[in-house]
Design an enzyme around this catalytic site. Structure first.
Site, PDB file in Angstrom:
ATOM      1  N   ASP A 196       1.183  -1.405  -0.134  1.00 54.94           N
ATOM      2  CA  ASP A 196      -0.320  -0.222   0.029  1.00 54.94           C
ATOM      3  C   ASP A 196       1.410   1.167   0.057  1.00 54.94           C
ATOM      4  OD1 ASP A 196      -2.534  -1.575  -0.333  1.00 54.94           O
ATOM      5  OD2 ASP A 196      -2.346  -1.279   2.122  1.00 54.94           O
ATOM      6  N   ASP A 198     -14.105  -4.955  -2.251  1.00 53.22           N
ATOM      7  CA  ASP A 198     -14.024  -5.139  -0.486  1.00 53.22           C
ATOM      8  C   ASP A 198     -15.360  -5.195  -0.103  1.00 53.22           C
ATOM      9  OD1 ASP A 198     -11.956  -3.824  -0.676  1.00 53.22           O
ATOM     10  OD2 ASP A 198     -12.044  -1.718  -1.185  1.00 53.22           O
TER      11      ASP A 198
END
Lengths: 262, 223
Positions: free
Chosen positions: A12, A131
């Site tokens: 990330d 998600d």
């Protein structure tokens, strides 16, 4: 000869640095993406994912430069994503050196994007990131980094995964929002449900801390690949050791040649 | 020796370029047929649709240029779709013709397994292979494809199992001379030995150390 289950470290980034953040706040720099990616390649990672979690428009050139640097350092596949809204965005990422692109919010808002990407790059280069969190009936999809329920909370994650694969996604990257950051293990039921519902590979994400969590998600969870971030960055689970653990328990994994004996 | 990379817009071309660069080899992109007129080593990369590749090769005159290059002894490495292009046809685009240097049709992998066949798999040698020379039998290679060439192809030197057995690596034995396609009898065996054709269904440019060793073997074969 069997297809190996893949271990995928995820980087990330804020576009430039690997960061660890709590819900996008308090981003702490954890290292250089190209250095980390090269290290994981050496240690036996099967693939690398690099995400721009800030995904701000003006920082885009920085992220593309990051992809170029990571790709130059790697001899294994590279997936990049975060903030990809259009075919043109995806082109830039592929040109910078990514083998696959992930799309999330933009695909929910305009599902035709998946077919457009598949037509241009082939399905094998299109990863639909979903998600999901447990809701009253099944799992629901969230967009915008988990901040907004997709289609007013009315989009079922398993159905969306199947639709996404039909529309051209060659892989599903499925993150459990409930487990993300908890280190309590992958969401086995969610992963298994998706894996049975779609005919493309499913990458499980969210909640990993121990080698047992990976064993479980490849077993009962029926995952084709498993992704994790900070446990690798912090050295909590060394990749070579994780693969040895899995291999000893009957999971087919790719062991790289000439590994360190311990 | 510079390696000519056939550039028709395939997504994996930059990866192939980087992989050769890591080995210290020089590359140049070939966009038109004439760019191949003096090439000694050629790579035909490939990601995407068989029809798009077949049309692109025809449009740019690359199909004839590749044939001519092979005939005068240039070494060719086809990667992924670049392997499939060597065959006569593919079910992915039945209306298009491949280069047709190898007999047979490229078919979809069976629907009982997850497609694409995506990830790391092992290959089994079924014939002597210069490409796989020195690479351990249990080495892993990265695959990303839904169509495959028949394992029964006379040119297959290694196969892979995923849903069914298919050709994972191909080398020049039993290749027909490009100028006589389609159909005719093959030329004498001494000429055959000059055709240095090789192809792999997996992506050596993404296959870590084993892939690098294979590319190194191709450079050796081309010298």
């Amino acid at each position: 000869m069997t297809l190996a289950r893949r271990i995928i470290p995820c980087l990330d980034t804020d576009g430039e640095w690997v960061v660890k953040g709590v819900q996008f706040r308090d981003l702490r720099r954890q290292g250089d993406p190209a250095e980390l990616a090269a290290r994981y390649d050496r240690e036996g990672a099967d693939e690398i994912v690099v995400l721009d979690i800030a995904a701000s428009r003006d920082r885009r050139p920085t992220f593309l430069e990051t992809i170029r640097r990571v790709a130059a350092a790697l001899a294994i596949p590279l997936t990049a994503g975060g903030g990809i809204r259009t075919l043109e965005d995806a082109r830039a990422v592929v040109r910078a050196g990514a083998d696959k692109v992930t799309v999330n919010t933009a695909a929910v808002e305009r599902p035709e994007l998946l077919a457009e990407l598949a037509a241009e790059f082939g399905s094998q280069a299109v990863v639909l990131a979903i998600d999901a969190s447990l809701a009253k009936a099944g799992w629901q999809v969230w967009t915008r980094g988990g901040r907004e329920p997709a289609r007013g909370g009315g989009l079922d994650a398993i159905r969306w995964a199947a639709e996404g694969a039909r529309r051209g996604a060659g892989e599903i990257l499925l993150t459990s929002i409930d487990r993300d950051g908890t280190r309590s293990g992958f969401d086995i039921e969610l992963t298994a449900a998706a894996s049975r519902a779609v005919g493309v590979p499913v990458i499980a994400s969210g909640g990993a801390e121990t080698p047992e969590h990976f064993l479980e998600v490849f077993g009962r969870g029926e995952a084709d690949a498993a992704l994790a971030a900070s446990i690798f960055h912090e050295g909590l689970v060394p990749i070579a050791g994780l693969k040895r653990f899995l291999a000893e328990r009957g999971v087919t994994v790719r062991r790289t040649e000439r590994q360190a004996p311990c | 020796m510079k390696i000519a990379l056939v550039d028709y817009g395939a997504g994996n071309l930059p990866s192939v370029e980087r992989a050769f660069r890591r080995l210290g080899a020089e590359t140049e992109r070939a966009t038109r047929g004439e760019d191949l007129s003096r090439a000694e080593a050629i790579v035909l990369p490939g990601v995407g649709h068989f029809g798009a590749l077949a049309r692109a090769l025809g449009r740019t005159g690359m199909d004839r240029a590749l044939g001519a290059a092979i005939e005068r002894g240039a070494a060719l490495l086809g990667i992924c779709l670049g392997l499939q292009a060597l065959f006569e046809r593919s079910d992915e685009a039945p209306e298009e013709s491949g280069l047709g240097w190898l007999a047979g049709t490229v078919r979809p992998l069976p629907p009982e397994v997850k497609l694409p066949h995506m990830g790391w798999n092992q290959v089994r040698r079924v014939g002597p292979s210069a490409l796989l020379e020195g690479i351990p039998d249990d080495a892993w290679f990265y695959f990303a494809h839904s169509y495959a060439a028949p394992a029964a192809s006379a040119a297959a030197v290694a196969v892979c199992d995923y849903g069914e057995c298919f050709a994972a690596a191909i080398e020049s034995a039993a290749v027909r001379p490009p100028s006589r396609v389609p159909g005719s009898e093959s030329a004498s065996s001494d000429r055959k030995a000059r055709w240095r054709l090789a192809a792999v269904q997996f992506h050596p440019e993404k296959s870590g150390g084993a892939g690098a060793a294979l590319l190194e073997n191709f450079l050796e074969l081309a010298r």
